[in-house]
Design a protein around this motif. Structure first.
Motif, PDB file in Angstrom:
ATOM      1  N   THR A 100       2.695  35.137  41.082  1.00  0.00           N
ATOM      2  CA  THR A 100       3.665  35.964  40.360  1.00  0.00           C
ATOM      3  C   THR A 100       3.097  37.297  39.889  1.00  0.00           C
ATOM      4  OG1 THR A 100       3.082  34.959  38.225  1.00  0.00           O
ATOM      5  CG2 THR A 100       4.823  33.884  39.529  1.00  0.00           C
ATOM      6  N   HIS A 101       1.785  37.341  39.604  1.00  0.00           N
ATOM      7  CA  HIS A 101       1.140  38.513  38.997  1.00  0.00           C
ATOM      8  C   HIS A 101       1.798  38.887  37.669  1.00  0.00           C
ATOM      9  CE1 HIS A 101      -1.604  39.214  42.290  1.00  0.00           C
ATOM     10  NE2 HIS A 101      -0.598  39.053  43.131  1.00  0.00           N
ATOM     11  N   GLU A 102       2.335  37.874  36.994  1.00  0.00           N
ATOM     12  CA  GLU A 102       2.901  38.064  35.664  1.00  0.00           C
ATOM     13  C   GLU A 102       2.146  37.179  34.674  1.00  0.00           C
ATOM     14  OE1 GLU A 102       4.833  40.416  35.323  1.00  0.00           O
ATOM     15  OE2 GLU A 102       6.085  40.652  37.087  1.00  0.00           O
ATOM     16  N   THR A 103       2.382  37.380  33.393  1.00  0.00           N
ATOM     17  CA  THR A 103       1.697  36.605  32.368  1.00  0.00           C
ATOM     18  C   THR A 103       2.108  35.137  32.441  1.00  0.00           C
ATOM     19  OG1 THR A 103       1.570  38.515  30.891  1.00  0.00           O
ATOM     20  CG2 THR A 103       1.304  36.343  29.891  1.00  0.00           C
ATOM     21  N   VAL A 104       1.110  34.262  32.513  1.00  0.00           N
ATOM     22  CA  VAL A 104       1.323  32.822  32.603  1.00  0.00           C
ATOM     23  C   VAL A 104       0.725  32.167  31.358  1.00  0.00           C
ATOM     24  CG1 VAL A 104       0.723  30.729  33.892  1.00  0.00           C
ATOM     25  CG2 VAL A 104       1.296  32.837  35.122  1.00  0.00           C
ATOM     26  N   ALA A 203      11.171  39.092  29.092  1.00  0.00           N
ATOM     27  CA  ALA A 203      11.876  37.843  29.395  1.00  0.00           C
ATOM     28  C   ALA A 203      10.855  36.798  29.835  1.00  0.00           C
ATOM     29  CB  ALA A 203      12.911  38.058  30.499  1.00  0.00           C
ATOM     30  N   SER A 204      11.175  35.531  29.594  1.00  0.00           N
ATOM     31  CA  SER A 204      10.289  34.435  29.958  1.00  0.00           C
ATOM     32  C   SER A 204      11.097  33.275  30.510  1.00  0.00           C
ATOM     33  CB  SER A 204       9.486  33.942  28.740  1.00  0.00           C
ATOM     34  OG  SER A 204       8.715  34.987  28.180  1.00  0.00           O
ATOM     35  N   VAL A 205      10.471  32.519  31.404  1.00  0.00           N
ATOM     36  CA  VAL A 205      11.046  31.285  31.920  1.00  0.00           C
ATOM     37  C   VAL A 205      10.012  30.186  31.728  1.00  0.00           C
ATOM     38  CG1 VAL A 205      12.115  30.137  33.893  1.00  0.00           C
ATOM     39  CG2 VAL A 205      12.302  32.608  33.653  1.00  0.00           C
ATOM     40  N   ALA A 206      10.439  29.022  31.265  1.00  0.00           N
ATOM     41  CA  ALA A 206       9.518  27.907  31.025  1.00  0.00           C
ATOM     42  C   ALA A 206      10.093  26.622  31.593  1.00  0.00           C
ATOM     43  CB  ALA A 206       9.262  27.746  29.525  1.00  0.00           C
ATOM     44  N   VAL A 207       9.183  25.744  32.043  1.00  0.00           N
ATOM     45  CA  VAL A 207       9.570  24.420  32.521  1.00  0.00           C
ATOM     46  C   VAL A 207       8.674  23.388  31.849  1.00  0.00           C
ATOM     47  CG1 VAL A 207      10.278  25.392  34.748  1.00  0.00           C
ATOM     48  CG2 VAL A 207       8.000  24.368  34.502  1.00  0.00           C
ATOM     49  N   ARG A 212       3.996  10.258  31.255  1.00  0.00           N
ATOM     50  CA  ARG A 212       4.697   8.989  31.072  1.00  0.00           C
ATOM     51  C   ARG A 212       5.319   8.876  29.687  1.00  0.00           C
ATOM     52  NH1 ARG A 212       0.262   4.668  32.749  1.00  0.00           N
ATOM     53  NH2 ARG A 212      -1.006   6.221  31.647  1.00  0.00           N
ATOM     54  N   SER A 213       4.660   9.488  28.710  1.00  0.00           N
ATOM     55  CA  SER A 213       5.138   9.390  27.337  1.00  0.00           C
ATOM     56  C   SER A 213       6.223  10.415  27.016  1.00  0.00           C
ATOM     57  CB  SER A 213       3.974   9.583  26.371  1.00  0.00           C
ATOM     58  OG  SER A 213       3.357  10.835  26.598  1.00  0.00           O
ATOM     59  N   GLY A 214       6.510  11.328  27.940  1.00  0.00           N
ATOM     60  CA  GLY A 214       7.516  12.355  27.678  1.00  0.00           C
ATOM     61  C   GLY A 214       7.027  13.712  28.150  1.00  0.00           C
ATOM     62  N   THR A 215       7.398  14.750  27.415  1.00  0.00           N
ATOM     63  CA  THR A 215       7.007  16.112  27.775  1.00  0.00           C
ATOM     64  C   THR A 215       5.676  16.440  27.115  1.00  0.00           C
ATOM     65  OG1 THR A 215       9.313  16.775  27.971  1.00  0.00           O
ATOM     66  CG2 THR A 215       7.698  18.524  27.724  1.00  0.00           C
ATOM     67  N   ALA A 216       4.662  16.708  27.939  1.00  0.00           N
ATOM     68  CA  ALA A 216       3.320  16.967  27.423  1.00  0.00           C
ATOM     69  C   ALA A 216       3.110  18.425  27.058  1.00  0.00           C
ATOM     70  CB  ALA A 216       2.276  16.540  28.451  1.00  0.00           C
ATOM     71  N   ALA A 217       3.781  19.335  27.766  1.00  0.00           N
ATOM     72  CA  ALA A 217       3.543  20.765  27.562  1.00  0.00           C
ATOM     73  C   ALA A 217       4.652  21.548  28.252  1.00  0.00           C
ATOM     74  CB  ALA A 217       2.176  21.163  28.121  1.00  0.00           C
ATOM     75  N   ALA A 218       4.536  22.867  28.175  1.00  0.00           N
ATOM     76  CA  ALA A 218       5.461  23.762  28.874  1.00  0.00           C
ATOM     77  C   ALA A 218       4.658  24.854  29.550  1.00  0.00           C
ATOM     78  CB  ALA A 218       6.462  24.380  27.902  1.00  0.00           C
ATOM     79  N   VAL A 219       5.043  25.192  30.773  1.00  0.00           N
ATOM     80  CA  VAL A 219       4.431  26.295  31.508  1.00  0.00           C
ATOM     81  C   VAL A 219       5.422  27.455  31.526  1.00  0.00           C
ATOM     82  CG1 VAL A 219       3.447  27.077  33.692  1.00  0.00           C
ATOM     83  CG2 VAL A 219       3.131  24.716  32.963  1.00  0.00           C
ATOM     84  N   THR A 220       4.927  28.655  31.252  1.00  0.00           N
ATOM     85  CA  THR A 220       5.795  29.821  31.098  1.00  0.00           C
ATOM     86  C   THR A 220       5.311  30.989  31.942  1.00  0.00           C
ATOM     87  OG1 THR A 220       6.201  29.184  28.784  1.00  0.00           O
ATOM     88  CG2 THR A 220       6.824  31.395  29.426  1.00  0.00           C
ATOM     89  N   VAL A 221       6.253  31.704  32.524  1.00  0.00           N
ATOM     90  CA  VAL A 221       5.983  33.000  33.152  1.00  0.00           C
ATOM     91  C   VAL A 221       6.774  34.054  32.386  1.00  0.00           C
ATOM     92  CG1 VAL A 221       6.355  34.440  35.195  1.00  0.00           C
ATOM     93  CG2 VAL A 221       5.452  32.135  35.461  1.00  0.00           C
TER      94      VAL A 221
END
Length: 257
Positions: A100-104, A203-207, A212-221
């Motif tokens: 992406t060459h954007e902030t991660v 602007a940012s997008v995160a997933v 197994r226990s649920g959502t561990a973290a989020a990754v963002t661009v």
């Protein structure tokens, strides 16, 4: 930074309240500001500040105090003992940056906020008002909305009750009904978008990174709002999150409980 549970009354709870107040500020805090943010009496706040300074967890500066290098040393010990989600994720985040060459960024839920534990950017990347270890609001960041959307309802109620809405820009969500609709949409489409809600012009997008226990973290661009293409970055984000999830399960099973 008010807290209503019993942990606030313990010595450890009050010390953590001081550390979180300082860590959540982009600039050093005065003793008066710390007392106000934590709700502690000034004498009590001053006593905890003095003890934390003596232990190297806070550092006095001209404008007040900031986090000390003692916390950095503790963080390094945690990494050496295999507790580092950022170590597991960094190769995949670096690959995402090359695409992406954007902030991660990689973020986790901590207390009633979102904390960034890794950040990769370049000279051409957008300049974000975030830093590794910095605490940001849940309601106006893409990573925060992803994490909040996958939390239990009682936790979301606590966030809104104790932290409320953070109005960082005129576009920040400040209405409960609007937030509920947004979080429902995040769960449906499996990603969150922040269009100038946290920082004007960005602007940012995160997933979510799932365990197994649920959502561990989020990754963002994150990128300038006129440059970010959501349809383009979402597949790359999902591929990165899936790879991190697999790596967690493979080399750090205790992170996947």
């Amino acid at each position: 930074m008010s807290q209503t549970d019993g942990s606030r009354d313990s010595v450890l709870g009050r010390a953590l309240a001081v550390l979180r107040a300082v860590g959540g500020s982009a600039t050093p805090l005065s003793r008066a500001e710390i007392a106000r943010l934590t709700g502690l009496p000034k004498a009590t706040a001053n006593r905890f500040i003095a003890q934390l300074v003596a232990e190297g967890l806070l550092q006095p500066v001209e404008q007040g105090v900031r986090l000390g290098l003692g916390l950095f040393d503790l963080g390094n010990l945690a990494e050496q003992q295999g507790l580092g989600l950022s170590d597991v994720a960094t190769p995949y985040l670096a690959h995402l940056y090359e695409i992406t060459h954007e902030t991660v960024q990689l973020a986790i839920l901590d207390g009633l906020g979102v904390v960034y534990i890794q950040k990769i950017s370049g000279s051409a990347s957008t300049k974000l008002n975030t830093r590794v270890g910095g605490r940001m609001p849940l309601t106006c960041t893409a990573s925060g909305k992803v994490l909040l959307a996958h939390c239990k309802p009682d936790f979301r109620e606590r966030v809104l009750r104790e932290s409320g809405f953070a109005r960082r820009t005129p576009r920040s969500i400040t209405d409960r009904a609007a937030l509920d609709r947004e979080l429902s949409e995040v769960r449906r489409r499996k990603y969150a978008v922040d269009r100038e809600e946290f920082q004007t012009g960005t602007a940012s997008v995160a997933v979510p990174v799932l365990a197994r226990s649920g959502t561990a973290a989020a990754v963002t661009v994150s990128a300038p709002s006129d440059r970010l293409s959501v349809p383009t970055v979402v597949p790359a984000l999902h591929a990165t999150a899936a790879a991190i999830s697999r790596e967690i399960a493979r080399v750090q099973p205790h992170l996947d409980r």
